[in-house]
Design an enzyme around this catalytic site. Structure first.
Site, PDB file in Angstrom:
ATOM      1  N   ASP A 173     -42.321   6.180   0.730  1.00 17.27           N
ATOM      2  CA  ASP A 173     -43.798   5.487   1.054  1.00 17.27           C
ATOM      3  C   ASP A 173     -44.167   4.435   2.078  1.00 17.27           C
ATOM      4  OD1 ASP A 173     -45.708   3.956  -0.416  1.00 17.27           O
ATOM      5  OD2 ASP A 173     -44.642   4.122  -1.985  1.00 17.27           O
ATOM      6  N   HIS A 174     -44.975   4.947   2.771  1.00 18.64           N
ATOM      7  CA  HIS A 174     -45.309   4.283   3.602  1.00 18.64           C
ATOM      8  C   HIS A 174     -46.147   3.259   3.490  1.00 18.64           C
ATOM      9  CE1 HIS A 174     -49.239   5.585   3.332  1.00 18.64           C
ATOM     10  NE2 HIS A 174     -49.997   4.048   4.397  1.00 18.64           N
ATOM     11  N   ASP A 231     -53.005   9.153  -6.303  1.00 19.70           N
ATOM     12  CA  ASP A 231     -52.570   8.625  -5.250  1.00 19.70           C
ATOM     13  C   ASP A 231     -52.213   7.647  -4.842  1.00 19.70           C
ATOM     14  OD1 ASP A 231     -53.543   9.961  -2.600  1.00 19.70           O
ATOM     15  OD2 ASP A 231     -55.131   8.938  -2.744  1.00 19.70           O
ATOM     16  N   HIS A 236     -47.837   3.632  -3.678  1.00 20.47           N
ATOM     17  CA  HIS A 236     -48.207   2.095  -3.014  1.00 20.47           C
ATOM     18  C   HIS A 236     -48.875   1.058  -3.868  1.00 20.47           C
ATOM     19  CE1 HIS A 236     -48.473   5.677  -0.393  1.00 20.47           C
ATOM     20  NE2 HIS A 236     -49.627   5.495  -0.172  1.00 20.47           N
TER      21      HIS A 236
HETATM   22  C1  BG6 Z   1     -52.026   7.697   1.043  1.00 19.61           C
HETATM   23  C2  BG6 Z   1     -52.755   8.368   0.149  1.00 19.61           C
HETATM   24  O1  BG6 Z   1     -50.820   7.847   0.545  1.00 19.61           O
HETATM   25  O2  BG6 Z   1     -52.353   6.257   1.682  1.00 19.61           O
HETATM   26  C3  BG6 Z   1     -54.962   8.112   0.820  1.00 19.61           C
HETATM   27  O3  BG6 Z   1     -52.592  10.253   0.322  1.00 19.61           O
HETATM   28  C4  BG6 Z   1     -54.995   7.371   1.531  1.00 19.61           C
HETATM   29  O4  BG6 Z   1     -55.519   8.661   0.055  1.00 19.61           O
HETATM   30  C5  BG6 Z   1     -53.747   6.533   2.375  1.00 19.61           C
HETATM   31  O5  BG6 Z   1     -56.096   6.879   2.483  1.00 19.61           O
HETATM   32  C6  BG6 Z   1     -53.636   4.786   2.864  1.00 19.61           C
HETATM   33  O6  BG6 Z   1     -52.688   4.545   3.250  1.00 19.61           O
HETATM   34  P1  BG6 Z   1     -53.092   2.684   5.015  1.00 19.61           P
HETATM   35  O7  BG6 Z   1     -52.302   2.961   5.073  1.00 19.61           O
HETATM   36  O8  BG6 Z   1     -54.810   3.383   5.096  1.00 19.61           O
HETATM   37  O9  BG6 Z   1     -53.761   2.062   3.454  1.00 19.61           O
END
Ligand code: BG6
Length: 485
Positions: A173-174, A231, A236
């Site tokens: 989960d980035h 999504d 997140h």
């Molecule tokens: C991803 C989603 O997991 O996270 C995207 O699939 C989203 O839709 C993105 O744009 C957002 O990541 P960050 O790091 O730009 O907040």
């Protein structure tokens, strides 16, 4: 620190994530001397490329996505030397032997980064196993989407588990790779200040906002199938909620922290049936102005009508002793007013104001944790305006401001994937999501979706460039709460 692995295998190596995030992240680690000397990086994907062509692809990715001051010709050349490529049709079991041959000796360990369409998970895992690429010295990192609901997520997790035990499975989960997200742990458990009031007695409510200005970004095939709830909230936002709401873990390790997070996720009060219509708001953007440009609506971008929600707001509760009665307002959406990820903790008012009879008006303390694009922790406190107070005491809310950009100005901000790739290589599971967490997340999300079906909830239109449908404002206002905007 654990022993880093000798080889890295990237699935989807010519894809968007690889280009924008993985290759620049690996280069960042390489340039700072953080990758093991002999680590080779093998890319694989459907397209036929030679090693040299893959290096060209990587060189272009670096040129496009690295900031100028990180471009060092010598370091880039040495980094590209680590790369090689093997074409693979993931669904063809016959191709994995050639992949294993290309990888060569993996006795020093192999870390695999797998991001693929759900239908390829099972064949890929089988292929890896059949070619001897799943032994005890192999670990696997899994990028979403890992299913679209609890049953499909279980299917994927079962397929993976048939070959890779949980301790060698790293679900990404980035958001957990983001510095400011990890900072929630430092803030809560590195300070004695907050914890005594971090509960229903001290906190009125919590808001979590992840707003984006982007639209579909060419991801129609994926996004229209999932929508904002799956999504962004399923992963997140629920991870952010878990970090805010969890009990203090006994240790800073994968078991203790994930044990505490999963307890929170399992304590989420189910929102089911018709309640889903009252406790959630969904929206879909129409045309409007976003970041100074005129942009098309979602359906127009997509080329057809759709019921996918590009915005969702939820009033959630964590049913345990600590959080009884404290609403967690969650919202996320595409094409909103600005890009902002933040957590707002609204504390309770003082029990008795001594200023009231002298005309002083108090506001309750607010803690704002801004995750991006700025990085700060801001505590709003009451202060007296300077003056002789002949006409009453004037009080004003002022910020105690911890700007991480300023305090740590000399420290480079890393891409979330730099941290996660290094942890995968070194085998530290703390910032990866355990299977029980994922299943608790899906359980809660699936009930909401089923509720939307029952209550026939359709996304409400909102103009691009706004904070979402007005019903999202009503969701909090009826509790006397205003979104922090
Ligand atoms: C991803 C989603 O997991 O996270 C995207 O699939 C989203 O839709 C993105 O744009 C957002 O990541 P960050 O790091 O730009 O907040």
């Amino acid at each position: 620190m654990r022993q880093p692995f000798g080889k890295l295998l990237l699935f989807g190596a010519t894809g968007d994530l690889s280009q924008r995030m993985l290759i620049p992240s690996l280069y960042g680690l390489h340039a700072d001397g953080l990758l093991p000397q002999d680590l080779t990086i093998t890319g694989t994907a459907r397209s036929t490329l030679s090693d040299a062509e893959f290096r060209d692809f990587a060189a272009k990715a670096l040129d496009t996505h690295l900031p100028e001051d990180r471009k060092d010709a010598g370091a880039i050349a040495a980094f590209l030397d680590r790369l090689q490529y093997q074409q693979l049709d993931a669904s063809d079991l016959g191709g994995y032997a050639a992949l294993a041959e290309k990888l060569g000796d993996i006795s020093n360990g192999l870390a695999i980064f797998l991001s693929t369409a759900p239908k390829f998970f099972e064949p890929t895992i089988k292929g890896l196993a059949s070619a001897g690429l799943a032994g005890s010295n192999v670990r696997i990192g899994l990028e979403k989407p890992l299913g679209t609901d609890l049953p499909t997520s279980r299917e994927i997790n079962d397929a993976v588990a048939s070959v890779f035990p949980e301790e060698r499975t790293f679900r990404i989960d980035h958001y957990l790779g983001k510095e400011t997200v990890q900072n929630i742990l430092a803030l809560r458990f590195g300070n004695s200040l907050f914890e005594p009031i971090w509960n229903a007695a001290g906190i009125d409510h919590v808001q979590i906002t992840v707003s984006e200005t982007v639209g579909l970004e060419g991801r129609a095939g994926y996004y229209d199938e999932v929508g904002a709830l799956r999504d962004m909230v399923q992963n997140h936002i629920l991870q952010l909620l878990a970090l805010i709401a969890m009990e203090p873990p006994a240790r800073f390790d994968g078991t203790s922290i994930r044990d505490e997070k999963v307890k929170v996720l399992r304590s989420l009060r189910p929102i089911a049936g018709r309640e889903a219509g009252d406790l959630t708001v969904t929206g879909q953007y129409t045309g409007g102005a976003s970041t100074g440009k005129i942009v098309a609506g979602y359906a127009e971008e997509l080329g057809k009508d759709s019921r996918a929600e590009t915005f969702v707001a939820i009033k959630a509760h964590v049913d345990n002793w600590r959080w009884q009665g404290v609403p967690f307002y969650l919202r996320t959406g595409k094409r909103m007013t600005e890009r902002r990820s933040e957590i707002v903790v609204q504390f309770k008012p003082v029990p008795h104001s001594i200023f009231a009879e002298r005309g002083g008006v108090l506001q309750s303390n607010t803690l704002i944790i801004r995750i991006q694009p700025e990085e700060y922790v801001r505590l709003l406190v009451m202060a007296k305006e300077p003056g002789l107070d002949r006409e009453g005491v004037r009080l004003r809310e002022v910020p105690l401001n911890l700007s991480l950009e300023h305090e740590f100005a000399g420290t480079r901000r890393r891409i979330a994937y730099e941290r996660l790739l290094l942890d995968l290589l070194e085998g530290d599971p703390t910032l990866f999501v355990r299977r029980d967490e994922v299943e608790a997340q899906w359980t809660w999300i699936d009930a909401i979706r089923a509720g939307w079906e029952t209550a026939d909830v359709k996304p409400k239109p909102y103009a691009a460039g706004t904070w979402g449908p007005s019903a999202a404002i009503a969701l909090t206002e009826r509790d006397g709460v205003t979104w922090n905007e």
